[in-house]
Scaffold this motif. Structure first.
Motif, mmCIF file in Angstrom:
data_model
loop_
_atom_site.group_PDB
_atom_site.id
_atom_site.type_symbol
_atom_site.label_atom_id
_atom_site.label_comp_id
_atom_site.label_asym_id
_atom_site.label_seq_id
_atom_site.Cartn_x
_atom_site.Cartn_y
_atom_site.Cartn_z
ATOM 1 N N ALA A 27 0.832 -1.207 0.000
ATOM 2 C CA ALA A 27 0.000 0.000 0.000
ATOM 3 C C ALA A 27 0.867 1.257 0.000
ATOM 4 N N HIS A 55 -12.767 4.317 -6.304
ATOM 5 C CA HIS A 55 -11.744 3.723 -5.445
ATOM 6 C C HIS A 55 -12.156 3.899 -3.988
ATOM 7 N N PRO A 57 -10.317 4.238 -0.426
ATOM 8 C CA PRO A 57 -9.142 4.284 0.446
ATOM 9 C C PRO A 57 -9.499 3.901 1.878
ATOM 10 N N LEU A 70 -3.647 3.479 0.722
ATOM 11 C CA LEU A 70 -4.180 3.207 -0.608
ATOM 12 C C LEU A 70 -3.637 1.902 -1.155
ATOM 13 N N SER A 71 -4.529 1.026 -1.521
ATOM 14 C CA SER A 71 -4.186 -0.249 -2.131
ATOM 15 C C SER A 71 -5.403 -0.715 -2.918
ATOM 16 N N THR A 72 -5.155 -1.263 -4.085
ATOM 17 C CA THR A 72 -6.254 -1.807 -4.870
ATOM 18 C C THR A 72 -6.437 -3.258 -4.439
ATOM 19 N N VAL A 78 -0.501 -2.195 -5.151
ATOM 20 C CA VAL A 78 -0.523 -0.816 -5.653
ATOM 21 C C VAL A 78 -0.682 -0.810 -7.175
ATOM 22 N N ARG A 81 -4.223 3.433 -10.149
ATOM 23 C CA ARG A 81 -5.361 4.093 -9.496
ATOM 24 C C ARG A 81 -4.967 4.613 -8.114
ATOM 25 N N ASP A 82 -4.136 3.877 -7.399
ATOM 26 C CA ASP A 82 -3.669 4.319 -6.081
ATOM 27 C C ASP A 82 -2.778 5.557 -6.209
#
Length: 101
Positions: A27, A55, A57, A70-72, A78, A81-82
């Motif tokens: 992240a 997204h 968060p 932030l992590s998808t 990562v 998008r992050d």
């Protein structure tokens, strides 16, 4: 559409342009020192930006500020998008929040 994970090199390159952000496992993380009475407006402003990117968060509120993580999750780490959301959070912090009511 599935998001591709960024390589370690791509993440390191992105972090050069993201002041105050760091990598923590899978992240991107930033701690923002703000008083508790600012938590609500800052969280709302960031969520407005996150909605634009579809997204979600992780926002952790603490006595001395807010931590953005932030992590998808669907990609397991990562993605671009992050990085984009991190840049938008920085814009919010610099006074460029999107006004969505």
């Amino acid at each position: 559409m599935a998001q591709a994970l960024l390589t370690d090199e791509e993440i390191d390159t992105a972090l050069v342009a993201l002041e105050g952000w760091r990598r923590d496992g899978n992240a991107l993380v930033k701690d923002v020192p703000v008083p508790p009475d600012s938590h609500d407006w800052l969280s709302r402003a960031v969520m407005n930006e996150a909605e634009v990117l579809d997204h979600h968060p992780d926002i952790e509120r603490g006595e001395h500020g807010i931590r953005f993580r932030l992590s998808t999750h669907s990609a397991g780490g990562v993605t671009a998008r992050d990085v984009e959301l991190a840049a938008r959070i920085d814009q919010v912090l610099d006074g460029g929040a999107r006004d969505r009511g």
